[in-house]
Scaffold this motif. Structure first.
Motif, PDB file in Angstrom:
ATOM      1  N   ARG A 291      -8.638   6.295   0.811  1.00  0.00           N
ATOM      2  CA  ARG A 291      -8.685   6.684   2.215  1.00  0.00           C
ATOM      3  C   ARG A 291      -8.284   5.521   3.119  1.00  0.00           C
ATOM      4  NH1 ARG A 291     -13.494   9.661   0.712  1.00  0.00           N
ATOM      5  NH2 ARG A 291     -14.848   8.042   1.582  1.00  0.00           N
ATOM      6  N   TYR A 292      -8.316   4.305   2.557  1.00  0.00           N
ATOM      7  CA  TYR A 292      -7.939   3.109   3.306  1.00  0.00           C
ATOM      8  C   TYR A 292      -6.508   2.669   2.960  1.00  0.00           C
ATOM      9  CZ  TYR A 292     -12.878   2.783   4.450  1.00  0.00           C
ATOM     10  OH  TYR A 292     -14.141   3.039   4.921  1.00  0.00           O
ATOM     11  N   PHE A 293      -6.166   2.819   1.705  1.00  0.00           N
ATOM     12  CA  PHE A 293      -4.816   2.475   1.229  1.00  0.00           C
ATOM     13  C   PHE A 293      -4.362   3.619   0.326  1.00  0.00           C
ATOM     14  CE2 PHE A 293      -6.991  -1.525   2.081  1.00  0.00           C
ATOM     15  CZ  PHE A 293      -6.077  -2.161   2.908  1.00  0.00           C
ATOM     16  N   ALA A 294      -3.291   4.272   0.733  1.00  0.00           N
ATOM     17  CA  ALA A 294      -2.890   5.515   0.071  1.00  0.00           C
ATOM     18  C   ALA A 294      -2.493   5.331  -1.386  1.00  0.00           C
ATOM     19  CB  ALA A 294      -1.749   6.164   0.843  1.00  0.00           C
ATOM     20  N   SER A 295      -2.114   4.102  -1.762  1.00  0.00           N
ATOM     21  CA  SER A 295      -1.678   3.853  -3.130  1.00  0.00           C
ATOM     22  C   SER A 295      -1.862   2.374  -3.455  1.00  0.00           C
ATOM     23  CB  SER A 295      -0.203   4.245  -3.315  1.00  0.00           C
ATOM     24  OG  SER A 295       0.628   3.372  -2.548  1.00  0.00           O
ATOM     25  N   ARG A 296      -1.695   2.054  -4.715  1.00  0.00           N
ATOM     26  CA  ARG A 296      -1.753   0.639  -5.098  1.00  0.00           C
ATOM     27  C   ARG A 296      -0.628  -0.142  -4.433  1.00  0.00           C
ATOM     28  NH1 ARG A 296       0.377  -2.795 -10.010  1.00  0.00           N
ATOM     29  NH2 ARG A 296       2.235  -1.982  -9.003  1.00  0.00           N
ATOM     30  N   ASP A 297       0.543   0.488  -4.275  1.00  0.00           N
ATOM     31  CA  ASP A 297       1.654  -0.184  -3.613  1.00  0.00           C
ATOM     32  C   ASP A 297       1.319  -0.489  -2.153  1.00  0.00           C
ATOM     33  OD1 ASP A 297       3.026  -0.143  -5.949  1.00  0.00           O
ATOM     34  OD2 ASP A 297       4.659   1.140  -5.262  1.00  0.00           O
ATOM     35  N   ASP A 298       0.612   0.425  -1.495  1.00  0.00           N
ATOM     36  CA  ASP A 298       0.194   0.170  -0.111  1.00  0.00           C
ATOM     37  C   ASP A 298      -0.761  -1.018  -0.047  1.00  0.00           C
ATOM     38  OD1 ASP A 298       1.716   2.192   0.890  1.00  0.00           O
ATOM     39  OD2 ASP A 298       0.071   3.603   1.172  1.00  0.00           O
ATOM     40  N   LEU A 299      -1.603  -1.137  -1.047  1.00  0.00           N
ATOM     41  CA  LEU A 299      -2.528  -2.263  -1.110  1.00  0.00           C
ATOM     42  C   LEU A 299      -1.763  -3.565  -1.337  1.00  0.00           C
ATOM     43  CD1 LEU A 299      -5.406  -3.303  -1.070  1.00  0.00           C
ATOM     44  CD2 LEU A 299      -5.649  -2.621  -3.471  1.00  0.00           C
ATOM     45  N   LEU A 300      -0.776  -3.527  -2.216  1.00  0.00           N
ATOM     46  CA  LEU A 300       0.073  -4.699  -2.442  1.00  0.00           C
ATOM     47  C   LEU A 300       0.815  -5.094  -1.160  1.00  0.00           C
ATOM     48  CD1 LEU A 300       1.757  -4.244  -5.950  1.00  0.00           C
ATOM     49  CD2 LEU A 300       0.420  -6.214  -5.179  1.00  0.00           C
ATOM     50  N   THR A 301       1.295  -4.094  -0.449  1.00  0.00           N
ATOM     51  CA  THR A 301       1.999  -4.372   0.802  1.00  0.00           C
ATOM     52  C   THR A 301       1.081  -5.057   1.793  1.00  0.00           C
ATOM     53  OG1 THR A 301       3.543  -2.529   0.520  1.00  0.00           O
ATOM     54  CG2 THR A 301       3.165  -3.303   2.773  1.00  0.00           C
ATOM     55  N   ALA A 302      -0.140  -4.574   1.913  1.00  0.00           N
ATOM     56  CA  ALA A 302      -1.100  -5.198   2.831  1.00  0.00           C
ATOM     57  C   ALA A 302      -1.398  -6.634   2.423  1.00  0.00           C
ATOM     58  CB  ALA A 302      -2.391  -4.377   2.868  1.00  0.00           C
TER      59      ALA A 302
ATOM     60  N   TYR B 204       0.321 -17.725  -3.231  1.00  0.00           N
ATOM     61  CA  TYR B 204       1.682 -18.260  -3.280  1.00  0.00           C
ATOM     62  C   TYR B 204       2.469 -17.598  -4.415  1.00  0.00           C
ATOM     63  CZ  TYR B 204       5.552 -21.559  -3.742  1.00  0.00           C
ATOM     64  OH  TYR B 204       6.805 -22.119  -3.833  1.00  0.00           O
ATOM     65  N   ALA B 205       1.815 -17.422  -5.557  1.00  0.00           N
ATOM     66  CA  ALA B 205       2.493 -16.785  -6.686  1.00  0.00           C
ATOM     67  C   ALA B 205       2.898 -15.352  -6.352  1.00  0.00           C
ATOM     68  CB  ALA B 205       1.593 -16.798  -7.921  1.00  0.00           C
ATOM     69  N   LEU B 206       2.068 -14.665  -5.556  1.00  0.00           N
ATOM     70  CA  LEU B 206       2.422 -13.312  -5.127  1.00  0.00           C
ATOM     71  C   LEU B 206       3.671 -13.343  -4.258  1.00  0.00           C
ATOM     72  CD1 LEU B 206       1.798 -10.259  -4.678  1.00  0.00           C
ATOM     73  CD2 LEU B 206       0.406 -10.971  -2.714  1.00  0.00           C
ATOM     74  N   LEU B 207       3.755 -14.337  -3.367  1.00  0.00           N
ATOM     75  CA  LEU B 207       4.864 -14.408  -2.415  1.00  0.00           C
ATOM     76  C   LEU B 207       6.149 -14.928  -3.041  1.00  0.00           C
ATOM     77  CD1 LEU B 207       3.069 -15.860   0.747  1.00  0.00           C
ATOM     78  CD2 LEU B 207       3.234 -13.481  -0.035  1.00  0.00           C
ATOM     79  N   TYR B 208       6.035 -15.920  -3.934  1.00  0.00           N
ATOM     80  CA  TYR B 208       7.218 -16.623  -4.421  1.00  0.00           C
ATOM     81  C   TYR B 208       7.383 -16.569  -5.944  1.00  0.00           C
ATOM     82  CZ  TYR B 208       7.415 -18.486   0.304  1.00  0.00           C
ATOM     83  OH  TYR B 208       7.480 -18.609   1.673  1.00  0.00           O
ATOM     84  N   GLY B 209       6.520 -15.821  -6.606  1.00  0.00           N
ATOM     85  CA  GLY B 209       6.616 -15.714  -8.052  1.00  0.00           C
ATOM     86  C   GLY B 209       7.462 -14.523  -8.480  1.00  0.00           C
ATOM     87  N   SER B 210       7.233 -14.073  -9.685  1.00  0.00           N
ATOM     88  CA  SER B 210       8.022 -12.963 -10.237  1.00  0.00           C
ATOM     89  C   SER B 210       7.748 -11.672  -9.473  1.00  0.00           C
ATOM     90  CB  SER B 210       7.683 -12.754 -11.717  1.00  0.00           C
ATOM     91  OG  SER B 210       7.972 -13.916 -12.462  1.00  0.00           O
ATOM     92  N   PRO B 211       8.772 -10.853  -9.245  1.00  0.00           N
ATOM     93  CA  PRO B 211       8.558  -9.558  -8.582  1.00  0.00           C
ATOM     94  C   PRO B 211       7.623  -8.673  -9.400  1.00  0.00           C
ATOM     95  CG  PRO B 211      10.901 -10.118  -8.665  1.00  0.00           C
ATOM     96  CD  PRO B 211      10.192 -11.100  -9.546  1.00  0.00           C
ATOM     97  N   VAL B 212       6.863  -7.833  -8.716  1.00  0.00           N
ATOM     98  CA  VAL B 212       5.973  -6.897  -9.401  1.00  0.00           C
ATOM     99  C   VAL B 212       6.801  -5.729  -9.909  1.00  0.00           C
ATOM    100  CG1 VAL B 212       3.991  -5.369  -9.154  1.00  0.00           C
ATOM    101  CG2 VAL B 212       4.045  -7.555  -7.925  1.00  0.00           C
ATOM    102  N   PRO B 213       6.793  -5.465 -11.209  1.00  0.00           N
ATOM    103  CA  PRO B 213       7.613  -4.370 -11.758  1.00  0.00           C
ATOM    104  C   PRO B 213       7.323  -3.039 -11.066  1.00  0.00           C
ATOM    105  CG  PRO B 213       6.708  -5.715 -13.534  1.00  0.00           C
ATOM    106  CD  PRO B 213       6.042  -6.179 -12.274  1.00  0.00           C
ATOM    107  N   GLY B 214       8.379  -2.384 -10.640  1.00  0.00           N
ATOM    108  CA  GLY B 214       8.232  -1.063 -10.044  1.00  0.00           C
ATOM    109  C   GLY B 214       7.878  -1.055  -8.571  1.00  0.00           C
ATOM    110  N   TYR B 215       7.625  -2.221  -8.001  1.00  0.00           N
ATOM    111  CA  TYR B 215       7.240  -2.273  -6.582  1.00  0.00           C
ATOM    112  C   TYR B 215       8.424  -2.695  -5.734  1.00  0.00           C
ATOM    113  CZ  TYR B 215       5.168  -3.951  -2.227  1.00  0.00           C
ATOM    114  OH  TYR B 215       4.887  -4.179  -0.912  1.00  0.00           O
ATOM    115  N   GLU B 216       8.674  -1.971  -4.646  1.00  0.00           N
ATOM    116  CA  GLU B 216       9.714  -2.333  -3.694  1.00  0.00           C
ATOM    117  C   GLU B 216       9.056  -2.567  -2.340  1.00  0.00           C
ATOM    118  OE1 GLU B 216      12.977   0.327  -3.510  1.00  0.00           O
ATOM    119  OE2 GLU B 216      13.332   0.335  -5.679  1.00  0.00           O
ATOM    120  N   ALA B 217       9.171  -3.779  -1.846  1.00  0.00           N
ATOM    121  CA  ALA B 217       8.529  -4.115  -0.584  1.00  0.00           C
ATOM    122  C   ALA B 217       9.160  -3.323   0.551  1.00  0.00           C
ATOM    123  CB  ALA B 217       8.646  -5.607  -0.309  1.00  0.00           C
ATOM    124  N   PRO B 218       8.366  -2.673   1.383  1.00  0.00           N
ATOM    125  CA  PRO B 218       8.916  -1.896   2.495  1.00  0.00           C
ATOM    126  C   PRO B 218       9.316  -2.788   3.665  1.00  0.00           C
ATOM    127  CG  PRO B 218       6.520  -1.776   2.507  1.00  0.00           C
ATOM    128  CD  PRO B 218       6.905  -2.537   1.272  1.00  0.00           C
TER     129      PRO B 218
END
Length: 244
Positions: free
Chosen positions: A63-74, A121-135
């Motif tokens: 109800r706060y984040f519609a998906s795991r990807d939305d949580l990653l985006t936040a 920092y690893a989230l921002l500049y490390g390996s991309p998360v498989p299957g996730y496309e930043a909006p």
């Protein structure tokens, strides 16, 4: 004089309380997800684990984040904004005319935040998360640090500061064509040698900090502060020695 008593309109107090509760839970969810970055990494971020940590059902978290990807985006937005604020504040504290001083402040603030928040920092500049496309909503926060550096380049170009040694070859027409987007991002028609100097400094900074945080300097570099000070000076695109 009599006592003046104020009352809220019906529903106002309860609406405010709900907003505060929602804000509190949103922050708690983000804090729990951020903590997971240091244990399982972004690719294995689990909404179920976050829900368990904050005492909610998984369905409630959605109800706060519609998906795991939305949580990653936040998480990306929050971390990019924090990093950007740290770098911006450091650059703003230096005399605008002191380009080398501003570069040093930017570099040290960039590294300082990374050392304090290695998993972010690893989230921002490390390996991309498989299957996730930043909006698109991540673009503004993600480019805050880059905009600080671009501001330095624009100021250097405006002041006529040479950023290439006399014996360095010109980047060439292929490079010029490839940098169309970056010049548009800068909002100025920067000379190719200025763009290249900025990219080289930026690449060296991100590469150096990444090597340090990911353990590639272990058993090789002892005094990390001395190493980074020297690296920052060597990467400085505004140093008068470059024009020597």
């Amino acid at each position: 004089m009599g006592t003046v008593t104020t009352t809220s309109a019906p529903g106002t107090a309860s609406t405010s309380a709900r907003a505060l509760a929602r804000d509190h839970l949103t922050r708690a969810i983000l804090a729990s997800a951020r903590a997971q970055l240091g244990t399982v990494g972004p690719a294995a971020l689990s909404v179920r684990a976050v829900a368990r940590d904050v005492g909610l059902a998984s369905s409630a978290v959605y109800r706060y984040f519609a998906s795991r990807d939305d949580l990653l985006t936040a998480l990306l937005v929050a971390c990019f904004d924090e990093h950007g604020e740290a770098v911006e504040a450091a650059a703003d504290a230096v005399d605008p005319a002191d380009l080398s001083g501003r570069w040093s402040a930017v570099a040290h603030a960039f590294r300082g935040w990374a050392l304090e928040h290695p998993w972010d920092y690893a989230l921002l500049y490390g390996s991309p998360v498989p299957g996730y496309e930043a909006p698109a909503q991540t673009v503004g926060p993600a480019t805050r640090v880059t905009r600080v550096l671009m501001g330095l380049l624009v100021d250097a170009a405006a002041a006529g500061v040479p950023l290439a040694r006399p014996d360095e070859p010109a980047p060439g027409p292929a490079f010029h064509a490839a940098m169309t987007g970056l010049r548009g991002f800068a909002g100025a028609d920067l000379p190719d040698d200025v763009v290249l100097a900025g990219l080289a400094a930026w690449s060296g900074l991100v590469g150096g900090v990444t090597l340090e945080l990911f353990g590639h300097l272990d058993n090789a570099v002892g005094d990390r502060e001395a190493w980074f000070d020297a690296l920052t000076r060597r990467l400085d695109p505004f140093s008068p020695s470059r024009a020597g």
